[in-house]
Design an enzyme around this catalytic site. Structure first.
Site, PDB file in Angstrom:
ATOM      1  N   CYS A   2       5.714   5.227   8.942  1.00 40.76           N
ATOM      2  CA  CYS A   2       6.415   4.475   7.885  1.00 40.76           C
ATOM      3  C   CYS A   2       7.887   4.817   7.721  1.00 40.76           C
ATOM      4  O   CYS A   2       8.738   3.914   7.724  1.00 40.76           O
ATOM      5  CB  CYS A   2       5.736   4.727   6.542  1.00 40.76           C
ATOM      6  SG  CYS A   2       4.067   4.074   6.491  1.00 40.76           S
ATOM      7  N   ASN A  53       9.633   4.550  -0.052  1.00 46.26           N
ATOM      8  CA  ASN A  53       9.596   5.289   1.212  1.00 46.26           C
ATOM      9  C   ASN A  53      10.962   5.840   1.610  1.00 46.26           C
ATOM     10  O   ASN A  53      11.061   6.962   2.110  1.00 46.26           O
ATOM     11  CB  ASN A  53       9.032   4.410   2.331  1.00 46.26           C
ATOM     12  CG  ASN A  53       7.520   4.553   2.426  1.00 46.26           C
ATOM     13  OD1 ASN A  53       6.910   5.302   1.665  1.00 46.26           O
ATOM     14  ND2 ASN A  53       6.911   3.837   3.338  1.00 46.26           N
ATOM     15  N   ARG A 110       3.242   8.736  16.096  1.00 47.70           N
ATOM     16  CA  ARG A 110       4.351   7.804  15.892  1.00 47.70           C
ATOM     17  C   ARG A 110       5.528   8.522  15.215  1.00 47.70           C
ATOM     18  O   ARG A 110       5.337   9.161  14.189  1.00 47.70           O
ATOM     19  CB  ARG A 110       3.891   6.602  15.055  1.00 47.70           C
ATOM     20  CG  ARG A 110       3.100   5.616  15.912  1.00 47.70           C
ATOM     21  CD  ARG A 110       2.560   4.495  15.105  1.00 47.70           C
ATOM     22  NE  ARG A 110       1.482   4.940  14.234  1.00 47.70           N
ATOM     23  CZ  ARG A 110       0.846   4.135  13.389  1.00 47.70           C
ATOM     24  NH1 ARG A 110       1.201   2.886  13.284  1.00 47.70           N
ATOM     25  NH2 ARG A 110      -0.134   4.602  12.642  1.00 47.70           N
ATOM     26  N   LYS A 118       2.105  15.256  11.690  1.00 44.60           N
ATOM     27  CA  LYS A 118       1.740  16.230  10.649  1.00 44.60           C
ATOM     28  C   LYS A 118       0.325  16.696  10.949  1.00 44.60           C
ATOM     29  O   LYS A 118      -0.314  16.205  11.882  1.00 44.60           O
ATOM     30  CB  LYS A 118       1.852  15.614   9.250  1.00 44.60           C
ATOM     31  CG  LYS A 118       0.868  14.484   8.974  1.00 44.60           C
ATOM     32  CD  LYS A 118       0.972  14.011   7.522  1.00 44.60           C
ATOM     33  CE  LYS A 118      -0.041  12.915   7.236  1.00 44.60           C
ATOM     34  NZ  LYS A 118       0.014  12.402   5.875  1.00 44.60           N
ATOM     35  N   GLU A 131       0.855  -1.203   0.000  1.00 41.04           N
ATOM     36  CA  GLU A 131       0.000   0.000   0.000  1.00 41.04           C
ATOM     37  C   GLU A 131       0.880   1.238   0.000  1.00 41.04           C
ATOM     38  O   GLU A 131       1.981   1.211   0.527  1.00 41.04           O
ATOM     39  CB  GLU A 131      -0.947  -0.012   1.203  1.00 41.04           C
ATOM     40  CG  GLU A 131      -0.273  -0.122   2.574  1.00 41.04           C
ATOM     41  CD  GLU A 131       0.245   1.174   3.128  1.00 41.04           C
ATOM     42  OE1 GLU A 131      -0.204   2.225   2.647  1.00 41.04           O
ATOM     43  OE2 GLU A 131       1.118   1.133   4.013  1.00 41.04           O
ATOM     44  N   GLY A 158       8.172  12.622  10.344  1.00 35.85           N
ATOM     45  CA  GLY A 158       7.819  11.524  11.252  1.00 35.85           C
ATOM     46  C   GLY A 158       6.798  10.614  10.603  1.00 35.85           C
ATOM     47  O   GLY A 158       6.706  10.538   9.385  1.00 35.85           O
ATOM     48  N   LYS A 216       8.232  -0.946  -2.380  1.00 32.53           N
ATOM     49  CA  LYS A 216       7.718  -0.188  -1.231  1.00 32.53           C
ATOM     50  C   LYS A 216       8.861   0.411  -0.400  1.00 32.53           C
ATOM     51  O   LYS A 216       8.829   1.590  -0.023  1.00 32.53           O
ATOM     52  CB  LYS A 216       6.843  -1.101  -0.368  1.00 32.53           C
ATOM     53  CG  LYS A 216       6.303  -0.465   0.896  1.00 32.53           C
ATOM     54  CD  LYS A 216       5.348   0.673   0.585  1.00 32.53           C
ATOM     55  CE  LYS A 216       5.080   1.548   1.789  1.00 32.53           C
ATOM     56  NZ  LYS A 216       3.981   1.191   2.605  1.00 32.53           N
TER      57      LYS A 216
HETATM   58  C1  UDX Z   1       4.118   8.326   3.977  1.00 30.27           C
HETATM   59  C2  UDX Z   1       4.158   8.210   2.444  1.00 30.27           C
HETATM   60  O1  UDX Z   1       3.855   9.484   1.875  1.00 30.27           O
HETATM   61  C3  UDX Z   1       3.188   7.136   1.969  1.00 30.27           C
HETATM   62  O2  UDX Z   1       3.304   6.993   0.570  1.00 30.27           O
HETATM   63  C4  UDX Z   1       3.553   5.824   2.643  1.00 30.27           C
HETATM   64  O3  UDX Z   1       2.681   4.796   2.262  1.00 30.27           O
HETATM   65  C5  UDX Z   1       3.508   5.997   4.163  1.00 30.27           C
HETATM   66  O4  UDX Z   1       4.391   7.056   4.544  1.00 30.27           O
HETATM   67  P1  UDX Z   1       2.559   9.498   5.800  1.00 30.27           P
HETATM   68  O5  UDX Z   1       3.388   8.801   6.847  1.00 30.27           O
HETATM   69  O6  UDX Z   1       1.097   9.526   5.989  1.00 30.27           O
HETATM   70  O7  UDX Z   1       2.826   8.808   4.366  1.00 30.27           O
HETATM   71  O8  UDX Z   1       3.106  10.998   5.748  1.00 30.27           O
HETATM   72  P2  UDX Z   1       3.531  12.091   4.661  1.00 30.27           P
HETATM   73  O9  UDX Z   1       2.387  12.954   4.342  1.00 30.27           O
HETATM   74  O10 UDX Z   1       4.281  11.478   3.541  1.00 30.27           O
HETATM   75  O11 UDX Z   1       4.545  12.970   5.551  1.00 30.27           O
HETATM   76  C6  UDX Z   1       5.651  12.361   6.257  1.00 30.27           C
HETATM   77  C7  UDX Z   1       6.406  13.401   7.046  1.00 30.27           C
HETATM   78  O12 UDX Z   1       7.192  14.215   6.173  1.00 30.27           O
HETATM   79  C8  UDX Z   1       5.542  14.355   7.858  1.00 30.27           C
HETATM   80  O13 UDX Z   1       6.117  14.545   9.134  1.00 30.27           O
HETATM   81  C9  UDX Z   1       5.569  15.626   7.028  1.00 30.27           C
HETATM   82  O14 UDX Z   1       5.309  16.774   7.784  1.00 30.27           O
HETATM   83  C10 UDX Z   1       7.001  15.589   6.502  1.00 30.27           C
HETATM   84  N1  UDX Z   1       7.231  16.386   5.281  1.00 30.27           N
HETATM   85  C11 UDX Z   1       6.503  16.157   4.150  1.00 30.27           C
HETATM   86  C12 UDX Z   1       8.215  17.387   5.284  1.00 30.27           C
HETATM   87  O15 UDX Z   1       8.892  17.592   6.294  1.00 30.27           O
HETATM   88  N2  UDX Z   1       8.405  18.138   4.152  1.00 30.27           N
HETATM   89  C13 UDX Z   1       7.672  17.939   3.016  1.00 30.27           C
HETATM   90  O16 UDX Z   1       7.888  18.678   2.028  1.00 30.27           O
HETATM   91  C14 UDX Z   1       6.703  16.928   3.010  1.00 30.27           C
END
Ligand code: UDX
Length: 459
Positions: free
Chosen positions: A273, A219, A341, A334, A158, A270, A215
């Site tokens: 994942c 990531n 987590r 976020k 996913e 953070g 995957k």
């Molecule tokens: C992420 C991946 O995007 C997704 O494809 C995967 O399946 C799971 O991990 P998610 O953990 O929901 O998803 O968070 P995401 O929106 O990607 O943000 C991850 C972190 O990066 C957050 O803390 C966000 O604030 C930070 N981030 C994101 C930045 O610091 N700068 C950016 O430009 C974008």
């Protein structure tokens, strides 16, 4: 198709909902009876206590009892099933490797049920949650050991992001399916019939091991990209006079080959994942004697990034944290989630407590309750210094410094609230560059320290 989902966390429940919406007969299974009761109740509050994704409850209400069913009796639902999706938690061990305890326990249970089934229909066992490269093969071994007949294994990772999981599941960028034989590809093509030959969605068929690797590479690539901006781009803005980080970002990402996503400098990324997956990939590569320097650097940059504004506050702004009260705004990893987590705020708060602050005023629009669990005073007496507030304004009142640790919309342009609530000398540490009009604060003698820029101190 008749589908079983094993594990109703946010991946499993969203997948179950979207598959039921597309007309499959879906049975979602979980060992946690309370969870199954909560989801079966159809009540928003009970469902969202476990999984809170926009749009999810509406789908559940639409499909429950028609094409979506919940169960905690695997033996009763296994007959006649075409595909079983494994959506189980895969936490990290201390050495970074993936802990497959839940996964293996579920696999054993499935194997026992499948070994007893009466029908001889082909069933595909599909790994949906992120598992180490080679896990589908390991699953195959468990099934074979139990004498399961006519089964295949597949990897179908996913790529859902929290907060947009329903949208992502309905319209993914790509569907990755790794199988060994054509008859299993065919079963999964029927499960994903709305995505095969789609004008925009890439439907990728490959080996199970390649699907698993896709995957991890995706990531760790995303985290490495964020770390590049934080570890290189932000530093140029912080150390070289007259370099504007926002212009730097716009200029660089104007190139179609360079992504805008990830270029927003921050006090670290953070979530459930990124940290876990990069640690696991480092572990997996070490097992096959591959240098992991690049991944280690990316991980380390991200971890230090979470707290380095506090070091800069001391060295660049001359701030002394001892006995000060500091507001920390944004506790989740976020915006739009209560998930903490690997959240940067955890490191920020621990660092502040280590520097002897008198108190921390904490606020998050969704994550205050999660934070109370994370910072349980019975685990660390220092956590008693954390007080929780139901608004950012109240949290800022009576503090001498402020740290913005997430990108919640309400912190954007927060300068007026700061001016109204506290008086300088006061230090604003902006981990997400949420205050574009900081010059107004500085004009009123506030000190402003943001990721990606030099400290700005009042004259
Ligand atoms: C992420 C991946 O995007 C997704 O494809 C995967 O399946 C799971 O991990 P998610 O953990 O929901 O998803 O968070 P995401 O929106 O990607 O943000 C991850 C972190 O990066 C957050 O803390 C966000 O604030 C930070 N981030 C994101 C930045 O610091 N700068 C950016 O430009 C974008």
């Amino acid at each position: 198709m008749k589908i079983i989902i094993i594990g109703t966390g946010y991946v499993g429940l969203v997948h179950a909902a979207v598959c039921s919406e597309y007309g499959h007969e879906v049975n979602a299974y979980d060992i946690d009876r309370e969870k199954i009761e909560a989801f079966s109740s159809g009540q928003t509050e009970l469902i969202e206590k476990y999984v809170n994704e926009p749009g999810l409850v509406n789908i559940l209400r639409e499909t429950m009892g028609k094409s979506l069913f919940f169960s905690n009796d695997l033996g009763a639902i296994v007959e006649g099933t075409d595909a079983i999706f494994m959506c189980l938690p895969t936490p990290s061990n201390a050495d970074g490797s993936t802990n497959l305890t839940f996964y293996d326990a579920a696999a054993e249970q499935i194997a026992e049920c499948l070994a007893k089934r009466k029908d001889s229909r082909r069933v595909v066992l599909v790994d949906k949650s992120t598992v180490p490269i080679g896990t589908a093969r390991h699953l195959q071994g468990i099934m074979a050991a139990h004498g399961v007949n006519n089964f295949g294994v597949a990897s179908n990772p996913e790529f859902l992001a929290e907060g947009t999981a329903v949208v992502d599941a309905r319209r993914p960028d790509r569907v990755v399916v790794g199988c060994d034989v054509e008859e299993d590809f065919r079963i999964l093509r029927r499960v994903y019939s709305q995505f095969v030959n789609h004008v925009r969605i890439k439907y990728i068929e490959t080996t199970p091991e390649t699907a698993e690797a896709i995957k991890y590479l995706a990531n760790t690539m995303l985290l490495t990209y964020i770390s590049f901006w934080n570890g290189v781009g932000a530093k140029i803005g912080e150390k070289m006079p007259n370099v504007k980080i926002d212009d730097l970002r716009k200029g660089v990402t104007a190139d179609d080959r360079i992504s805008t996503w990830g270029s927003f400098v921050s006090n670290g990324a953070g979530g459930s994942c990124f940290g876990k997956d990069i640690a696991s990939l480092i572990y997996q590569l070490r097992q096959v004697n591959v240098s992991t320097k690049m991944l280690e650097a990316s991980f380390e940059v991200n971890e230090y990034q979470k707290v380095y504004l506090i070091d800069r506050a001391i060295t660049e702004a001359g701030f002394k944290f001892n006995n000060k009260t500091v507001a920390v705004l944004g506790l989740a990893f976020k915006k739009h989630t209560n998930d903490m987590r690997d959240a940067s705020s955890i490191k920020v708060i621990e660092s502040l407590l280590g520097k002897g602050v008198a108190a921390i005023h904490a606020y998050d629009p969704l994550a205050n309750d999660t934070a109370r669990e994370v910072f349980d005073p019975s685990k660390n007496i220092l956590f008693e210094k954390i007080r929780y507030f139901d608004s950012a304004r109240k949290a800022v009142t009576d503090t001498q410094a402020l740290f913005i640790s997430s990108d919640c919309e309400e912190f954007r342009g927060f300068s007026r609230t700061i001016e109204d609530s506290v008086k300088p000398p006061y230090l604003v540490m902006d981990g997400r560059r949420m205050i574009p009009d900081y010059d107004e604060l500085v004009a009123k003698k506030f000190s402003y320290l943001a990721v990606g820029a030099m400290a700005i101190m009042p004259e």
